[in-house]
Design an enzyme around this catalytic site. Structure first.
Site, PDB file in Angstrom:
ATOM      1  N   ILE A  62       0.973  -1.334   0.009  1.00  0.00           N
ATOM      2  CA  ILE A  62      -0.003   0.101  -0.050  1.00  0.00           C
ATOM      3  C   ILE A  62       0.841   1.517  -0.027  1.00  0.00           C
ATOM      4  CG2 ILE A  62      -2.190  -1.025   1.040  1.00  0.00           C
ATOM      5  CD1 ILE A  62      -1.282   0.226   3.730  1.00  0.00           C
ATOM      6  N   THR A 135      -8.118   0.955  15.863  1.00  0.00           N
ATOM      7  CA  THR A 135      -8.299   0.362  16.969  1.00  0.00           C
ATOM      8  C   THR A 135      -8.688   1.151  18.149  1.00  0.00           C
ATOM      9  OG1 THR A 135      -6.540  -0.489  18.623  1.00  0.00           O
ATOM     10  CG2 THR A 135      -5.753   1.184  17.075  1.00  0.00           C
ATOM     11  N   ASP A 136      -8.956   0.763  19.420  1.00  0.00           N
ATOM     12  CA  ASP A 136      -9.238   1.538  20.501  1.00  0.00           C
ATOM     13  C   ASP A 136      -7.974   2.095  21.059  1.00  0.00           C
ATOM     14  OD1 ASP A 136      -8.177  -0.970  21.481  1.00  0.00           O
ATOM     15  OD2 ASP A 136      -9.911  -1.487  22.763  1.00  0.00           O
ATOM     16  N   GLU A 137      -6.888   1.597  20.658  1.00  0.00           N
ATOM     17  CA  GLU A 137      -5.535   1.976  21.533  1.00  0.00           C
ATOM     18  C   GLU A 137      -5.303   3.334  21.164  1.00  0.00           C
ATOM     19  OE1 GLU A 137      -2.313  -0.562  21.518  1.00  0.00           O
ATOM     20  OE2 GLU A 137      -3.290  -2.488  21.646  1.00  0.00           O
ATOM     21  N   TYR A 161       2.934   1.928  17.638  1.00  0.00           N
ATOM     22  CA  TYR A 161       1.656   1.220  16.994  1.00  0.00           C
ATOM     23  C   TYR A 161       0.430   2.159  17.145  1.00  0.00           C
ATOM     24  CZ  TYR A 161      -2.473  -1.360  16.277  1.00  0.00           C
ATOM     25  OH  TYR A 161      -3.671  -1.630  15.724  1.00  0.00           O
ATOM     26  N   SER A 164       0.827   5.592  15.509  1.00  0.00           N
ATOM     27  CA  SER A 164       0.887   5.710  13.812  1.00  0.00           C
ATOM     28  C   SER A 164      -0.673   5.294  13.615  1.00  0.00           C
ATOM     29  CB  SER A 164       1.627   4.369  13.464  1.00  0.00           C
ATOM     30  OG  SER A 164       1.266   3.332  13.630  1.00  0.00           O
ATOM     31  N   LYS A 165      -1.414   4.597  14.236  1.00  0.00           N
ATOM     32  CA  LYS A 165      -2.653   4.254  13.770  1.00  0.00           C
ATOM     33  C   LYS A 165      -3.613   5.765  14.049  1.00  0.00           C
ATOM     34  CE  LYS A 165      -4.896   0.996  12.821  1.00  0.00           C
ATOM     35  NZ  LYS A 165      -4.846   0.341  11.354  1.00  0.00           N
ATOM     36  N   ASN A 191      -9.350  -8.314  19.191  1.00  0.00           N
ATOM     37  CA  ASN A 191      -9.973  -9.475  18.505  1.00  0.00           C
ATOM     38  C   ASN A 191      -9.237 -10.725  18.749  1.00  0.00           C
ATOM     39  OD1 ASN A 191     -11.394  -8.505  15.191  1.00  0.00           O
ATOM     40  ND2 ASN A 191     -11.006  -7.321  17.142  1.00  0.00           N
ATOM     41  N   ARG A 225      -8.032  -6.259  28.740  1.00  0.00           N
ATOM     42  CA  ARG A 225      -8.276  -5.905  27.479  1.00  0.00           C
ATOM     43  C   ARG A 225      -9.911  -6.422  27.217  1.00  0.00           C
ATOM     44  NH1 ARG A 225      -4.575  -3.440  27.960  1.00  0.00           N
ATOM     45  NH2 ARG A 225      -2.378  -3.329  26.691  1.00  0.00           N
TER      46      ARG A 225
HETATM   47  P1  NAD Z   1      -2.434  -8.798  10.958  1.00  0.00           P
HETATM   48  O1  NAD Z   1      -1.015  -8.229  11.187  1.00  0.00           O
HETATM   49  O2  NAD Z   1      -2.646  -9.870  11.010  1.00  0.00           O
HETATM   50  O3  NAD Z   1      -2.287  -8.326   9.178  1.00  0.00           O
HETATM   51  C1  NAD Z   1      -1.989  -7.399   8.608  1.00  0.00           C
HETATM   52  C2  NAD Z   1      -2.144  -7.680   7.357  1.00  0.00           C
HETATM   53  O4  NAD Z   1      -1.552  -6.499   6.419  1.00  0.00           O
HETATM   54  C3  NAD Z   1      -1.020  -8.746   6.735  1.00  0.00           C
HETATM   55  O5  NAD Z   1      -1.702  -9.613   5.706  1.00  0.00           O
HETATM   56  C4  NAD Z   1       0.043  -8.162   6.038  1.00  0.00           C
HETATM   57  O6  NAD Z   1       0.755  -8.891   4.903  1.00  0.00           O
HETATM   58  C5  NAD Z   1      -0.606  -6.881   5.302  1.00  0.00           C
HETATM   59  N1  NAD Z   1       0.207  -5.844   5.144  1.00  0.00           N
HETATM   60  C6  NAD Z   1       1.270  -5.245   5.985  1.00  0.00           C
HETATM   61  N2  NAD Z   1       1.902  -4.314   5.358  1.00  0.00           N
HETATM   62  C7  NAD Z   1       1.501  -4.158   4.322  1.00  0.00           C
HETATM   63  C8  NAD Z   1       1.750  -3.247   3.202  1.00  0.00           C
HETATM   64  N3  NAD Z   1       2.568  -2.192   3.166  1.00  0.00           N
HETATM   65  N4  NAD Z   1       0.820  -3.202   2.335  1.00  0.00           N
HETATM   66  C9  NAD Z   1       0.071  -4.288   1.864  1.00  0.00           C
HETATM   67  N5  NAD Z   1      -0.274  -4.899   2.976  1.00  0.00           N
HETATM   68  C10 NAD Z   1       0.478  -4.906   4.088  1.00  0.00           C
HETATM   69  O7  NAD Z   1      -3.088  -7.347  11.451  1.00  0.00           O
HETATM   70  P2  NAD Z   1      -4.655  -7.665  12.166  1.00  0.00           P
HETATM   71  O8  NAD Z   1      -4.650  -8.145  13.322  1.00  0.00           O
HETATM   72  O9  NAD Z   1      -5.394  -8.527  11.200  1.00  0.00           O
HETATM   73  O10 NAD Z   1      -5.231  -6.205  11.849  1.00  0.00           O
HETATM   74  C11 NAD Z   1      -6.039  -5.510  10.695  1.00  0.00           C
HETATM   75  C12 NAD Z   1      -6.206  -4.395  10.955  1.00  0.00           C
HETATM   76  O11 NAD Z   1      -7.080  -4.008  12.051  1.00  0.00           O
HETATM   77  C13 NAD Z   1      -5.249  -3.347  11.389  1.00  0.00           C
HETATM   78  O12 NAD Z   1      -5.240  -2.100  10.747  1.00  0.00           O
HETATM   79  C14 NAD Z   1      -4.961  -3.130  12.905  1.00  0.00           C
HETATM   80  O13 NAD Z   1      -4.703  -1.889  13.321  1.00  0.00           O
HETATM   81  C15 NAD Z   1      -6.437  -3.244  12.928  1.00  0.00           C
HETATM   82  N6  NAD Z   1      -6.945  -3.796  14.434  1.00  0.00           N
HETATM   83  C16 NAD Z   1      -6.502  -4.979  14.891  1.00  0.00           C
HETATM   84  C17 NAD Z   1      -7.073  -5.446  16.148  1.00  0.00           C
HETATM   85  C18 NAD Z   1      -6.686  -6.729  16.641  1.00  0.00           C
HETATM   86  O14 NAD Z   1      -6.851  -7.251  17.631  1.00  0.00           O
HETATM   87  N7  NAD Z   1      -5.939  -7.593  15.835  1.00  0.00           N
HETATM   88  C19 NAD Z   1      -8.097  -4.698  16.741  1.00  0.00           C
HETATM   89  C20 NAD Z   1      -8.670  -3.410  16.335  1.00  0.00           C
HETATM   90  C21 NAD Z   1      -8.126  -3.111  15.244  1.00  0.00           C
HETATM   91  O1  DAU Z   2      -6.864  -3.052  21.434  1.00  0.00           O
HETATM   92  C1  DAU Z   2      -6.761  -3.427  20.011  1.00  0.00           C
HETATM   93  C2  DAU Z   2      -5.251  -3.972  19.662  1.00  0.00           C
HETATM   94  O2  DAU Z   2      -5.280  -5.286  20.276  1.00  0.00           O
HETATM   95  C3  DAU Z   2      -5.072  -4.094  18.335  1.00  0.00           C
HETATM   96  O3  DAU Z   2      -4.971  -2.503  17.798  1.00  0.00           O
HETATM   97  C4  DAU Z   2      -3.787  -4.530  18.245  1.00  0.00           C
HETATM   98  O4  DAU Z   2      -3.324  -4.782  16.589  1.00  0.00           O
HETATM   99  C5  DAU Z   2      -3.580  -5.963  18.644  1.00  0.00           C
HETATM  100  O5  DAU Z   2      -2.163  -6.479  18.585  1.00  0.00           O
HETATM  101  C6  DAU Z   2      -4.046  -6.038  20.198  1.00  0.00           C
HETATM  102  O6  DAU Z   2      -2.879  -5.089  20.804  1.00  0.00           O
HETATM  103  P1  DAU Z   2      -2.531  -5.516  22.263  1.00  0.00           P
HETATM  104  O7  DAU Z   2      -1.231  -5.015  22.512  1.00  0.00           O
HETATM  105  O8  DAU Z   2      -3.766  -5.542  23.238  1.00  0.00           O
HETATM  106  O9  DAU Z   2      -2.482  -7.230  22.058  1.00  0.00           O
HETATM  107  P2  DAU Z   2      -1.560  -8.341  22.506  1.00  0.00           P
HETATM  108  O10 DAU Z   2      -1.881  -9.740  21.952  1.00  0.00           O
HETATM  109  O11 DAU Z   2       0.016  -7.995  22.110  1.00  0.00           O
HETATM  110  O12 DAU Z   2      -1.558  -8.150  24.226  1.00  0.00           O
HETATM  111  C7  DAU Z   2      -2.716  -8.402  24.834  1.00  0.00           C
HETATM  112  C8  DAU Z   2      -2.429  -8.093  26.250  1.00  0.00           C
HETATM  113  O13 DAU Z   2      -1.405  -9.400  26.680  1.00  0.00           O
HETATM  114  C9  DAU Z   2      -1.158  -7.097  26.593  1.00  0.00           C
HETATM  115  O14 DAU Z   2      -1.950  -6.492  27.833  1.00  0.00           O
HETATM  116  C10 DAU Z   2       0.191  -7.400  26.484  1.00  0.00           C
HETATM  117  C11 DAU Z   2      -0.096  -8.867  27.414  1.00  0.00           C
HETATM  118  N1  DAU Z   2       0.930  -9.873  26.572  1.00  0.00           N
HETATM  119  C12 DAU Z   2       0.983  -9.991  25.264  1.00  0.00           C
HETATM  120  C13 DAU Z   2       2.108 -10.967  25.002  1.00  0.00           C
HETATM  121  C14 DAU Z   2       2.422 -11.096  23.459  1.00  0.00           C
HETATM  122  C15 DAU Z   2       1.717 -10.732  27.695  1.00  0.00           C
HETATM  123  O15 DAU Z   2       1.267 -10.389  28.976  1.00  0.00           O
HETATM  124  N2  DAU Z   2       2.428 -11.459  27.234  1.00  0.00           N
HETATM  125  C16 DAU Z   2       2.512 -11.704  25.824  1.00  0.00           C
HETATM  126  O16 DAU Z   2       3.524 -12.619  25.602  1.00  0.00           O
END
Ligand code: NAD
Ligand code: DAU
Length: 359
Positions: A62, A135-137, A161, A164-165, A191, A225
């Site tokens: 992108i 994201t809620d972050e 992170y 940037s969001k 999620n 979370r």
């Molecule tokens: P993920 O890391 O599993 O997937 C990200 C995808 O984006 C991958 O397929 C990767 O190849 C692609 N990507 C990365 N850089 C790219 C680039 N420069 N060009 C094209 N593709 C690229 O992430 P996710 O957990 O599925 O999150 C998806 C979106 O949802 C993100 O924008 C994240 O901020 C947002 N989000 C995630 C969560 C969560 O809990 N995981 C919660 C709220 C919002």
């Molecule tokens: O709130 C939405 C966000 O949730 C998304 O925007 C992000 O993309 C997604 O990665 C997620 O962020 P978190 O930092 O909350 O998720 P993570 O799974 O990395 O961590 C969840 C919680 O667990 C956090 O408080 C950190 C803790 N943790 C995480 C890891 C990887 C641990 O205690 N041990 C670990 O090894």
């Protein structure tokens, strides 16, 4: 027929969204999935839809304006759903630059391409919409158990992170305010579900517990979370892009706040419950693996979403109870060992060593 341009569709939420949409709409929609296939992108997640005639995969970054403009030239895109991002907080602490490049500059490229392709007279062609998935972050951290994030909560990001969001959200809003560009934003909580890369808490704990490896708990394990089953997020995105008010933002969350340590105990209990005594992997599953390690830098204490607006305006509600969702998730990882092995071989080992050694 609406054409959806989904970015980051090979990742965790993007691939679940694509499955959800094809299950719901079948041949009534077309999806073009644009993904750079970084470490987090995996075409295995999309095997079941790869041969559909109304699905196209394009490997593109992108940040690459020429490649993105070309896709808009080739396809009459109605809706953009922008998932593509660097998504892991720990990686952003290690290397913030790529988060700015993908999440901020990449979003800018997507906005410019859509703006150019959809321009008509002073405005934009009818029916076009750009949904930025956030994201809620961005709202920072809550101190009290009865505080919640609303759409009006001021942004206060702490990690590279979330900063940037937040920047990308502001950029999207600036296009709405400046050009009346037809964009919407969703801000979702944590999620969980199938296809999540095991750098994130839930799949990491499942993977480590099955292997008899330590279960790293950051700090005191009491950070909170708000967990949402990924299909409920996909449903919310569908409702917002198809029914939300242009220019608005919508919070999506589960009202399902749990401390990290609770999550870890629930996963261990679920594994013991599902795995038969005869299964070798069950022998590894033990509370003794829980290991308190050095806290994440700038670790946000508590996230909790108030989903009142999306409920009131669009009728969205989380449908999957946590007990049901976590069972489904654990079962999915148990039944997809090959997938898990595939994504944890090679670079993942190096990442794990780097991130957890000496912690
Ligand atoms: P993920 O890391 O599993 O997937 C990200 C995808 O984006 C991958 O397929 C990767 O190849 C692609 N990507 C990365 N850089 C790219 C680039 N420069 N060009 C094209 N593709 C690229 O992430 P996710 O957990 O599925 O999150 C998806 C979106 O949802 C993100 O924008 C994240 O901020 C947002 N989000 C995630 C969560 C969560 O809990 N995981 C919660 C709220 C919002
Ligand atoms: O709130 C939405 C966000 O949730 C998304 O925007 C992000 O993309 C997604 O990665 C997620 O962020 P978190 O930092 O909350 O998720 P993570 O799974 O990395 O961590 C969840 C919680 O667990 C956090 O408080 C950190 C803790 N943790 C995480 C890891 C990887 C641990 O205690 N041990 C670990 O090894």
């Amino acid at each position: 027929m609406k054409t959806y341009l989904v970015t980051g569709g090979a990742g965790f939420i993007g691939s679940n969204f694509i499955h959800y949409m094809f299950e719901k709409y079948g041949d009534e929609i077309r999806i073009v999935n644009v993904d750079a296939l970084t470490y987090a992108g995996n075409l295995e997640n999309l095997k079941a839809v790869a041969d559909r005639k109304n699905y196209r995969f394009v490997k593109a970054d992108i940040r690459d304006a020429a490649a993105i403009n070309k896709i808009f030239d080739e396809e009459d895109v109605d809706y953009v759903v922008n998932f593509a991002a660097e998504s892991h907080v720990d990686r952003s602490i290690e290397n913030p630059g790529i988060f700015v490049e993908t999440n901020v500059l990449g979003t800018c490229v997507m906005l410019n391409a859509a703006r150019a392709a959809w321009a008509e007279g002073e405005g934009f062609r009818e029916g076009k919409r750009f949904l930025h998935v956030s994201t809620d972050e961005v709202y920072g951290s809550l101190d009290n158990d009865d505080d919640y994030f609303y759409e009006t909560t001021p942004y206060d990001p702490h990690s590279p992170y979330s900063a940037s969001k937040a920047s990308s959200d502001f950029l999207v809003k600036s296009y709405v305010d400046t050009y009346h560009f037809p964009a919407l934003i969703t801000n979702c909580s944590n999620n969980y579900g199938p296809f999540q890369f095991p750098e994130k808490l839930i799949p990491l704990i499942i993977n480590n517990a099955l292997a008899g490896k330590q279960l790293p708990v950051y700090g005191d394990g009491k950070n909170v979370r708000d967990w949402l089953y990924v299909e409920d997020h996909a449903k919310g995105i569908d409702m917002v892009i198809n029914g939300g008010r242009t220019g608005e933002k919508y919070n999506i969350g589960g009202h399902n706040e749990k401390q990290n340590i609770e999550i870890i105990h629930i996963i261990l209990d679920t594994l013991r419950d599902i795995l038969p005594e005869s299964d070798e992997r069950r022998k590894n599953v033990s509370d003794g693996l829980i290991t308190y390690v050095t806290d994440r830098k700038g670790h946000d204490k508590r996230y909790a979403i108030a989903p009142d607006k999306i409920k009131k305006e669009l009728g969205w509600e989380p449908e999957t109870r946590f007990e049901q969702g976590i069972r489904r998730t654990v079962r999915w990882y148990l039944e997809n060992e090959e997938w898990l092995k595939g994504v944890t071989s090679g670079d993942y080992q190096k990442y794990y060593e780097r991130m957890y050694a000496g912690r």
